[in-house]
Design a protein around this motif. Structure first.
Motif, PDB file in Angstrom:
ATOM      1  N   TYR A  32       0.869  -1.177   0.000  1.00  0.00           N
ATOM      2  CA  TYR A  32       0.000   0.000   0.000  1.00  0.00           C
ATOM      3  C   TYR A  32       0.897   1.215   0.000  1.00  0.00           C
ATOM      4  O   TYR A  32       1.867   1.289   0.777  1.00  0.00           O
ATOM      5  N   LYS A  93       3.787   0.835   3.003  1.00  0.00           N
ATOM      6  CA  LYS A  93       3.700  -0.053   4.152  1.00  0.00           C
ATOM      7  C   LYS A  93       3.457  -1.479   3.687  1.00  0.00           C
ATOM      8  O   LYS A  93       3.034  -1.705   2.546  1.00  0.00           O
ATOM      9  N   TYR A  96      -1.803  -5.581   5.789  1.00  0.00           N
ATOM     10  CA  TYR A  96      -3.059  -4.878   6.117  1.00  0.00           C
ATOM     11  C   TYR A  96      -3.176  -4.583   7.605  1.00  0.00           C
ATOM     12  O   TYR A  96      -3.772  -3.593   8.018  1.00  0.00           O
ATOM     13  N   ASN A  97      -2.595  -5.450   8.425  1.00  0.00           N
ATOM     14  CA  ASN A  97      -2.774  -5.305   9.873  1.00  0.00           C
ATOM     15  C   ASN A  97      -1.806  -4.332  10.513  1.00  0.00           C
ATOM     16  O   ASN A  97      -1.820  -4.154  11.725  1.00  0.00           O
ATOM     17  N   PHE A  98      -0.980  -3.731   9.697  1.00  0.00           N
ATOM     18  CA  PHE A  98       0.003  -2.813  10.241  1.00  0.00           C
ATOM     19  C   PHE A  98      -0.131  -1.457   9.565  1.00  0.00           C
ATOM     20  O   PHE A  98      -0.489  -1.371   8.398  1.00  0.00           O
ATOM     21  N   ASN A  99       0.163  -0.433  10.300  1.00  0.00           N
ATOM     22  CA  ASN A  99       0.016   0.904   9.745  1.00  0.00           C
ATOM     23  C   ASN A  99       1.293   1.716   9.888  1.00  0.00           C
ATOM     24  O   ASN A  99       1.248   2.922  10.006  1.00  0.00           O
ATOM     25  N   LYS A 100       2.417   1.028   9.862  1.00  0.00           N
ATOM     26  CA  LYS A 100       3.715   1.709   9.956  1.00  0.00           C
ATOM     27  C   LYS A 100       4.181   2.009   8.545  1.00  0.00           C
ATOM     28  O   LYS A 100       4.467   1.106   7.766  1.00  0.00           O
TER      29      LYS A 100
END
Lengths: 113, 114
Positions: A32, A93, A96-100
């Protein structure tokens, strides 16, 4: 280790022409991607995004292209306007489960009237 | 106004000192992120909190620490400051800890260590 790179620190274009800002990444797990725009004395503001399942996303004058095989992202601004003069950051990044997000160093765009 | 509030906007302090940067996230956002932007560098991820708990850590120095309080505001503490700590420190927030969403950034705190 810079996982997201913007190799052009600056870009100057004439009003009405196309601006192309480039971004390269090294991590094949990135799925993403975002572009942010930053004016002086302000924080970055979200511009446009693209998911790795697409190769193009368009929003008005702004289009982002993704070339996964080349690990390359580009932002096209057509037509460029003086108000587009700002620093542009790309970010990426993985998962999906991370937003770093990992950010590039930015490209300063100057659109000349 | 992005809805993310950072204070102070500017801070000048001497080497060896300690400072606290404050961030109030956008209303409804549970995740807070801290980033550092040094001269000619990109934004370097420091740390993320989600609803009071540390969720991810980046290249944050041991001299730096952060926390998120029950009212969701966050503080970044920088101690034993060195000249190289001079930078723009951004706070950002998002509604959740994952998903394909971006951040909303504050306008930053410019720290100058002399």
């Amino acid at each position: 280790d810079q996982q997201v790179k913007q190799n052009s620190p600056s870009l100057s274009v004439q009003e009405g022409r196309i601006s192309i800002l480039n971004c390269d990444y090294t991590n094949s797990m990135f799925d993403y991607f975002l572009w942010y725009k930053k004016y002086p004395a302000e924080g970055p503001t979200f511009l446009i995004s693209i998911s790795s399942i697409k190769d193009k996303n368009e929003d008005g004058r702004f289009t982002v292209f993704l070339n996964k095989s080349a690990k390359h992202l580009s932002l096209h601004i057509v037509p460029s306007q003086p108000g587009d003069s700002a620093v542009y950051f790309c970010a990426a990044k993985a998962g999906y489960n991370f937003n770093k997000f990992y950010f590039g160093s930015g490209t300063k765009l100057n659109v000349k009237p | 106004d992005s809805g993310v509030t950072q204070t102070p906007k500017h801070l000048i302090t001497a080497t060896g000192q300690r400072v606290t940067l404050r961030c109030s996230p956008r209303s409804g956002d549970l995740s807070v992120y801290w980033y550092q932007q040094s001269l000619d560098q990109g934004l370097q991820f420091l740390i993320q909190y989600y609803n009071g708990e540390e969720r991810a850590k980046g290249n944050i120095l041991e001299r730096f620490s952060a926390q998120q309080f029950p009212d969701l505001h966050s503080e970044l503490n920088l101690s034993s400051l060195e000249l190289g700590d001079s930078a723009l420190y951004f706070c950002a927030s998002s509604t959740q800890t994952g998903g394909n969403v971006g951040y909303t950034f504050g306008s930053g705190t410019r720290l100058t260590v002399v």
